[in-house]
Each structure stands twice: as structure tokens, then as C-alpha cells.
Design an enzyme around this catalytic site. Structure first.
Site, PDB file in Angstrom:
ATOM      1  N   THR A 107       0.858  -1.186   0.000  1.00 21.66           N
ATOM      2  CA  THR A 107       0.000   0.000   0.000  1.00 21.66           C
ATOM      3  C   THR A 107       0.894   1.236   0.000  1.00 21.66           C
ATOM      4  O   THR A 107       1.609   1.497   0.972  1.00 21.66           O
ATOM      5  CB  THR A 107      -0.914   0.005   1.231  1.00 21.66           C
ATOM      6  OG1 THR A 107      -1.731  -1.163   1.211  1.00 21.66           O
ATOM      7  CG2 THR A 107      -1.803   1.248   1.238  1.00 21.66           C
ATOM      8  N   LYS A 134      -6.645   1.294  -3.835  1.00 21.50           N
ATOM      9  CA  LYS A 134      -6.339   0.679  -2.541  1.00 21.50           C
ATOM     10  C   LYS A 134      -6.529   1.686  -1.414  1.00 21.50           C
ATOM     11  O   LYS A 134      -7.001   1.334  -0.321  1.00 21.50           O
ATOM     12  CB  LYS A 134      -4.904   0.149  -2.533  1.00 21.50           C
ATOM     13  CG  LYS A 134      -4.483  -0.526  -1.212  1.00 21.50           C
ATOM     14  CD  LYS A 134      -5.330  -1.753  -0.889  1.00 21.50           C
ATOM     15  CE  LYS A 134      -4.986  -2.389   0.453  1.00 21.50           C
ATOM     16  NZ  LYS A 134      -3.669  -3.011   0.489  1.00 21.50           N
ATOM     17  N   LYS A 157       0.009   4.084   8.991  1.00 27.05           N
ATOM     18  CA  LYS A 157       0.543   4.201   7.630  1.00 27.05           C
ATOM     19  C   LYS A 157      -0.585   4.346   6.609  1.00 27.05           C
ATOM     20  O   LYS A 157      -0.604   5.295   5.813  1.00 27.05           O
ATOM     21  CB  LYS A 157       1.381   2.966   7.284  1.00 27.05           C
ATOM     22  CG  LYS A 157       1.823   2.897   5.816  1.00 27.05           C
ATOM     23  CD  LYS A 157       2.606   1.641   5.519  1.00 27.05           C
ATOM     24  CE  LYS A 157       1.754   0.390   5.492  1.00 27.05           C
ATOM     25  NZ  LYS A 157       0.962   0.283   4.225  1.00 27.05           N
TER      26      LYS A 157
END
Length: 294
Positions: free
Chosen positions: A92, A168, A236
Site C-alpha cells: 500500500t 487501494k 501508515k
């Protein structure tokens, strides 16, 4: 295909084994040597020197920094690829970073597929992931045999790197918010005298449910916070969402609040626990006791 696979974590190992089952030759690397041994036991091989050049690389590492290092660092696996080989990058990352990696691959006469994944460890092991992919027609054509082995669905989102990572980020926005909402709901229910088991049973067949609620709720019921996906992962992933949104001047207040809750949970010492532990953070803040949290 001869495939070098980097990152044999909870999803990566299943993906690599799925490639082996499909008949591909897979050489794996992970800092945790037992993970490599598990791949070898399943019919794969470990990295070595003076080997034939690979047709493709699958990178299933944690983040952008790791992606850059494992692909193009001093000992980067891109150097192990044949000319015209394909990099399938599954971490990602931001769309801008994916585009940067595609350009760097092109400079080495390599193809690059922006290919983040979703589905979890069980689907990875079954070769049933959802892959959100973007790249050139040549990149797709070269990667297709590997994609077919790893995924139930490949979403073809564009002819250049970036849209896969953008999609994503959309998925992670929803996933992170839903996990935070699950934790808040479990703590709220407990504050009203309901057990997490009761909340899970009723909500799972009611309009308020979500895939994340049904997947993470049992972790709270069982007081099992063995990390399958850590609280710190969301610092994150939701951080990427808020950064992308800021670059577009788009307000994302719900995502930003969820990120703040995960950050607070991490600072409270829960960062390395399963992300369902966000429920413990909410419960403790309200003086509520959940199973196993005395």
C-alpha cells in the site's frame, strides 16, 4: 514463470505458495528465515547467487521505503530480472510513489504493475485475492500468469501506475474507518451491559454490519489480539489516505478522526497488537471492561 518473491508475511507466504501450486518456480526471500523454510517445504526455493534471471518479481513488503529498497536498493531484486521482466508491486503506497517506481523500472527496461492486494491471509493462501492493478498492456500481459494464480479477481484500473494505489487507498479508507467503528461499537455496547458476543451476534445479521465488523468482532469476543493486522498498520494506511486527500484539498474528517484514534491507541501501547485492539482503547478510556482486559 520463474518468479522471485520478496516478503513472505501473513499474506505473502500464501501468495507465494499459490504460485507454486499453479506450477511456477518461486524463489522466496524474507528476513524471517522460518517463513522461507515454509515456502521451501511447499515446493518453492530460497534466494541464492548465480541463478537464472527471473521473469517476474512479486514484492509484498510493508510500505514505500521497503518497496524502494527491495526493488532498487544496492541488493535490489530488480537486478535479478531479465530484460522485459515484470515487477508486481503489492504494498500500500501513494499513487505518486507507484508512478515513480514505474519510471525507475522503465529505465532498467523492466515492466511495472501497480498491484495492491486485498483479502487477507486466508484468501491469499487460496489464491483468491482481489488485486487492484494498473500498468501498461505489456505489464499486464507478462504478469497475467502470476496474477491468475494469486487472485480471484484482478481489477484493471488503468494503463499506467497510480490508479491501483489510488483504489487501494479508497479501500483502506473504508476498512480503517470500519475497524474503528467496530471498536467503538463494542465498547459502547459493553458500557450498556451488553456482551461483545451479543453485539456480534445481533449486528452481524442487522443493517449496521460490515465485513470488518464481522471479521474483527470475533477477536474482541475471544480476547485474541494476536496480530494479523496491527494497530500501527493504520497509522501508515490512513496516513496515506489523508496525505492524498490533502494534496487534492479534499476534506476527509471521518478518516482523519479514525487515524487519530489509531494513533492514540498506538501511543497507549497497543500498536503491535491486532487492530481489533482499538476496541480496548475505547473501552479503557470509558472505564469499560472487555473480555480478557482486566
Amino acid at each position: 514463470m520463474l518468479i522471485d518473491f520478496v516478503g513472505l508475511g501473513s499474506m505473502g507466504l500464501g501468495m507465494a505458495v499459490s504460485l507454486v501450486k499453479a506450477g511456477h518456480t518461486v524463489r522466496g526471500f524474507d528476513p524471517a528465515s522460518p517463513r522461507v523454510e515454509m515456502l521451501v517445504e511447499a515446493g518453492g526455493a530460497e534466494f541464492g547467487d548465480a541463478l537464472p534471471q527471473a521473469d517476474g518479481v512479486v514484492s509484498a513488503v510493508l510500505n514505500a521505503d521497503q518497496t524502494r529498497t527491495v526493488l532498487f536498493g544496492e541488493q535490489g531484486v530488480a537486478k535479478r530480472l531479465r530484460s522485459g521482466g515484470v515487477i508486481i508491486s503489492c504494498a500500500t503506497v501513494s499513487p505518486a510513489f507507484a508512478a515513480e517506481m514505474e519510471a525507475q523500472a522503465a529505465d532498467m527496461d523492466l515492466l511495472y504493475l501497480d498491484a495492491p492486494i486485498s483479502g487477507g491471509a486466508i484468501k491469499a493462501a487460496a489464491g483468491q485475492l482481489s488485486i487492484m492493478a494498473a500498468g501498461s498492456a505489456d505489464a499486464f500481459a507478462t504478469a497475467d500468469p502470476a496474477l491468475e494464480a494469486m487472485a480471484e479477481t484482478v481489477h484493471r484500473l488503468g494503463d499506467h501506475a497510480g490508479p491501483g494505489s489510488a483504489m487501494k487507498a479508497v479501500n483502506q479508507l473504508l476498512a480503517g474507518v470500519h475497524i474503528a467503528a467496530m471498536g467503538e461499537a463494542m465498547a459502547f455496547g459493553a458500557s450498556q451491559g451488553l456482551t461483545p458476543a451479543q453485539v456480534l451476534k445481533v449486528v452481524s445479521v442487522s443493517a449496521g454490519t460490515s465485513w470488518m465488523f464481522e471479521n474483527r468482532g470475533p477477536h474482541v469476543v475471544d480476547a485474541d489480539y494476536t496480530p494479523k493486522s496491527k494497530v500501527d498498520i493504520w497509522l501508515k494506511d490512513l496516513g496515506i489516505v489523508t496525505d492524498i486527500a490533502a494534496s487534492s484539498n479534499l476534506p476527509v474528517p471521518i478518516s482523519s478522526n479514525a487515524l487519530a484514534q489509531f494513533r492514540a491507541a498506538s501511543e497507549a501501547g497497543l500498536g503491535n497488537e491486532d487492530d481489533a485492539a482499538i476496541a480496548k482503547y475505547f473501552a479503557r478510556a470509558g472505564g469499560v471492561t472487555l473480555p480478557g482486559d482486566n
